[in-house]
Design a protein around this motif. Structure first.
Motif, short mmCIF file in Angstrom:
data_model
loop_
_atom_site.label_atom_id
_atom_site.label_comp_id
_atom_site.label_asym_id
_atom_site.label_seq_id
_atom_site.Cartn_x
_atom_site.Cartn_y
_atom_site.Cartn_z
N GLU A 172 31.69 24.98 -51.35
CA GLU A 172 31.69 24.53 -49.96
C GLU A 172 30.29 24.51 -49.34
OE1 GLU A 172 34.73 26.98 -48.06
OE2 GLU A 172 35.87 26.75 -49.92
N MET A 173 29.30 24.28 -50.19
CA MET A 173 27.93 24.20 -49.65
C MET A 173 27.71 22.82 -49.04
SD MET A 173 25.73 26.19 -52.60
CE MET A 173 24.54 27.05 -51.56
N THR A 174 26.90 22.77 -47.99
CA THR A 174 26.50 21.50 -47.39
C THR A 174 25.20 21.09 -48.05
OG1 THR A 174 27.38 22.31 -45.32
CG2 THR A 174 26.01 20.35 -45.19
N ILE A 175 25.12 19.85 -48.50
CA ILE A 175 23.95 19.44 -49.27
C ILE A 175 22.97 18.63 -48.41
CG2 ILE A 175 23.15 18.32 -51.40
CD1 ILE A 175 25.25 20.59 -51.85
N HIS A 176 21.73 19.08 -48.43
CA HIS A 176 20.62 18.33 -47.82
C HIS A 176 19.68 17.97 -48.97
CE1 HIS A 176 21.21 19.63 -43.49
NE2 HIS A 176 22.09 20.35 -44.15
N TYR A 177 18.94 16.88 -48.84
CA TYR A 177 18.02 16.56 -49.94
C TYR A 177 16.82 15.78 -49.47
CZ TYR A 177 19.37 11.57 -50.32
OH TYR A 177 19.57 10.24 -50.10
N HIS A 178 15.79 15.86 -50.30
CA HIS A 178 14.64 14.96 -50.16
C HIS A 178 14.40 14.32 -51.51
CE1 HIS A 178 10.76 13.21 -49.53
NE2 HIS A 178 10.34 13.84 -50.62
N ASP A 179 14.12 13.05 -51.48
CA ASP A 179 13.71 12.33 -52.70
C ASP A 179 12.71 11.29 -52.25
OD1 ASP A 179 13.61 11.18 -55.29
OD2 ASP A 179 15.64 11.89 -55.65
N VAL A 180 12.06 10.64 -53.21
CA VAL A 180 11.03 9.67 -52.80
C VAL A 180 11.64 8.53 -51.97
CG1 VAL A 180 9.19 10.08 -54.47
CG2 VAL A 180 11.16 8.73 -55.16
N ARG A 181 12.91 8.23 -52.24
CA ARG A 181 13.59 7.27 -51.36
C ARG A 181 15.04 7.68 -51.19
NH1 ARG A 181 12.52 4.98 -56.04
NH2 ARG A 181 10.52 4.28 -55.28
N ARG A 182 15.63 7.18 -50.12
CA ARG A 182 17.03 7.51 -49.85
C ARG A 182 17.94 6.87 -50.90
NH1 ARG A 182 20.44 7.54 -44.21
NH2 ARG A 182 22.33 8.24 -45.28
N LEU A 183 18.93 7.62 -51.35
CA LEU A 183 19.84 7.11 -52.38
C LEU A 183 20.96 6.30 -51.76
CD1 LEU A 183 18.36 9.44 -53.93
CD2 LEU A 183 20.48 9.76 -55.16
N PRO A 184 21.59 5.39 -52.55
CA PRO A 184 22.76 4.68 -52.03
C PRO A 184 23.89 5.68 -51.74
CG PRO A 184 22.36 4.10 -54.34
CD PRO A 184 21.24 4.98 -53.91
N PRO A 185 24.79 5.33 -50.81
CA PRO A 185 25.83 6.27 -50.38
C PRO A 185 26.66 6.86 -51.53
CG PRO A 185 25.89 4.26 -49.07
CD PRO A 185 24.85 4.05 -50.10
N GLU A 186 26.93 6.05 -52.58
CA GLU A 186 27.77 6.58 -53.67
C GLU A 186 27.05 7.70 -54.42
OE1 GLU A 186 26.64 3.52 -53.39
OE2 GLU A 186 26.00 2.66 -55.32
N HIS A 187 25.73 7.71 -54.43
CA HIS A 187 24.98 8.79 -55.09
C HIS A 187 24.73 9.95 -54.13
CE1 HIS A 187 23.48 5.74 -58.25
NE2 HIS A 187 24.61 6.31 -58.62
#
Ligand code: DGY
Length: 321
Positions: A172-187
């Motif tokens: 039940e963790m809420t996921i936050h992320y950083h990547d070089v670009r935003r991923l498509p919603p399915e990912h």
């Protein structure tokens, strides 16, 4: 019958992988699993068509320059390729491949182990039981940090990062992320994107590092960025040690800024910074993220699929250069 390509294999590989190597190639194996020096790799590669190494062998520009002319490819038994100077390989016309996908589950499992081990003080607990120093039960004994329902920040929501996110959602963790670009919603699957690492860090009760080791990510987690984490955060790293500034992480673990760290990747393995061993709030694993029977077989087969393609004149699936 045409001659089989000669492949130098630098480490002992799983039985089934070595069987296939012997069947399809003139394989120079390393049954004793001895760690070769760069000079030995160069020497043993004499007349070889390809090398199948692990991340334990470094292919610097100098090493690549000295490789015999016969060598056409480096088919890594690893997803990481920071041990290969890609520019030098490209300049030399070498094909370099890696083994992505097949180790994502195993590495994400290990990441969950790091999260749980660090949060629930697994090293301290195990030591107490093994050393017979465990005396009794009390409400204040070995109290750790609950994982369930917390915010997990992931730096690098690639293949491994995405599996870690899926496993973490079971807690039940809420996921936050950083990547070089935003991923498509399915990912993304609901993970909250942050434009910069600096934007991400204040949200991370737990931080998992899953980005690639490059000059840009060297010491990405430094003192300034650690200061942006919430007090008491927990940091885990199953990617590469070079992404973390050891001195800064150790200082934060000592001061109490961070509650704990779970590590499976280090600078200068296996000669890790001694500070990590001395701290009670570190949960330390010896770079075993992909070390399951299933995954190690799959990594070997994937490396061989790449070699097969190269020698059949096809584009290898996992070409990085
Ligand atoms: C990988 O595949 O990169 C693992 O860290 C082992 O090398």
């Amino acid at each position: 019958m045409s001659k089989k390509p000669v492949v130098l294999v630098t480490r002992k590989l799983p039985e089934a992988v070595e069987d296939r190597l012997r069947r399809d190639y003139d394989a120079r194996l390393n049954p004793d699993d001895r760690l070769y020096t760069s000079d030995e790799v160069i020497e043993r590669a004499s007349g070889a068509d390809a090398i199948l190494p692990c991340h334990t062998e470094r292919f610097s520009a100098q090493v690549i320059e000295r490789l015999p002319d016969s060598v056409r490819a480096i088919a890594n038994f690893s997803v990481g390729f920071d041990h290969v100077d890609l520019e030098a390989a490209k300049a030399r016309g070498l094909v370099v491949t890696n083994t992505p996908d097949v180790l994502s589950d195993a590495t994400a499992e290990l990441t969950m182990l790091l999260i749980l081990g660090a949060a629930r003080r697994a090293s301290e607990g195990e030591r107490l039981v093994r050393s017979r120093e465990w005396r009794d039960w009390s409400p204040s004994f070995m109290v750790g940090t609950q994982v369930t329902g917390k915010r997990l920040g992931i730096i690098g929501l690639g293949r491994v990062g995405q599996v870690t996110a899926r496993r973490a959602r079971c807690f039940e963790m809420t996921i936050h992320y950083h990547d070089v670009r935003r991923l498509p919603p399915e990912h993304e699957a609901g993970a909250l994107f942050h434009e910069t690492v600096e934007d991400l860090l204040p949200h991370c009760e737990f931080l998992a590092i899953h980005c690639v080791a490059t000059p840009e990510t060297h010491h990405l987690l430094n003192a300034e960025r650690i200061a942006l984490l919430p007090d008491g955060a927990i940091v885990v790293n199953a990617a590469r040690g070079s992404i973390v500034d050891d001195e800064a992480l150790i200082a934060a673990l000592k001061s109490g800024k961070l509650t704990a760290a779970g590590l499976d990747a280090y600078n200068d393995e296996p000669n890790i910074h001694p500070g990590y061993r001395e701290l009670p709030n570190t949960f330390l694993m010896p770079h075993i993220g992909s070390a399951t029977r299933e995954t190690r077989d799959a990594m070997g087969f994937r490396a061989l699929d790449n070699l097969d393609a190269i020698f059949a004149g096809r584009e290898p699936r996992d070409r990085v250069v």
